[in-house]
Design a protein around this motif. Structure first.
Motif, mmCIF file in Angstrom:
data_model
loop_
_atom_site.group_PDB
_atom_site.id
_atom_site.type_symbol
_atom_site.label_atom_id
_atom_site.label_comp_id
_atom_site.label_asym_id
_atom_site.label_seq_id
_atom_site.Cartn_x
_atom_site.Cartn_y
_atom_site.Cartn_z
ATOM 1 N N LYS A 1 0.834 -1.202 0.000
ATOM 2 C CA LYS A 1 0.000 0.000 0.000
ATOM 3 C C LYS A 1 0.867 1.251 0.000
ATOM 4 O O LYS A 1 0.572 2.222 -0.686
ATOM 5 N N LYS B 1 2.375 1.580 -3.466
ATOM 6 C CA LYS B 1 1.338 1.950 -4.427
ATOM 7 C C LYS B 1 1.029 3.433 -4.309
ATOM 8 O O LYS B 1 0.889 4.122 -5.304
ATOM 9 N N ASP C 1 -4.095 1.098 -10.029
ATOM 10 C CA ASP C 1 -3.766 -0.269 -9.637
ATOM 11 C C ASP C 1 -3.061 -1.038 -10.746
ATOM 12 O O ASP C 1 -2.831 -2.229 -10.627
#
Length: 113
Positions: free
Chosen positions: A31, A34, A48
């Protein structure tokens, strides 16, 4: 088959707990990565990393080519294929669209077939 002992169950629970802790750390790290990569990314995909090909096409003002039978037909075919790709035209509609844009001698040739 014998029942597992309390010691075996305790060891299994300890192993599962360790695995869950590792997975939680991996998810947290993913996370974090990302978040930092999606803010600086300028790729055409989504945050994503997936590309959405199921979206309807974004129609642009693109004129369909016309063919009069006097020039090289391969040029017309290549332009048609480019148009079909850009507009995501279904295969069943392509021949009709191309034949609709034939003119003069080419239209007569097509009608006689």
């Amino acid at each position: 088959m014998a029942e597992p002992s309390n010691a075996n169950l305790a060891k299994l629970i300890e192993t599962i707990t360790g695995t869950i802790t590792t997975l939680q750390a991996d998810v947290t790290e993913l996370k974090k990565n990302k978040g930092s990569s999606s803010s600086s990314s300028s790729s055409g995909g989504t945050a994503d990393g997936q590309h959405h090909t199921d979206r309807p096409p974004r129609f642009q003002k693109l004129d369909f080519p016309r063919y009069d039978g006097k020039s090289d037909p391969m040029l017309f075919i290549n332009k048609c294929e480019s148009y079909f790709t850009q507009q995501r035209t279904m295969a069943e509609e392509r021949v009709w669209m191309a034949s609709y844009h034939l003119e003069d001698v080419a239209q007569l040739w097509y009608i006689q077939l």
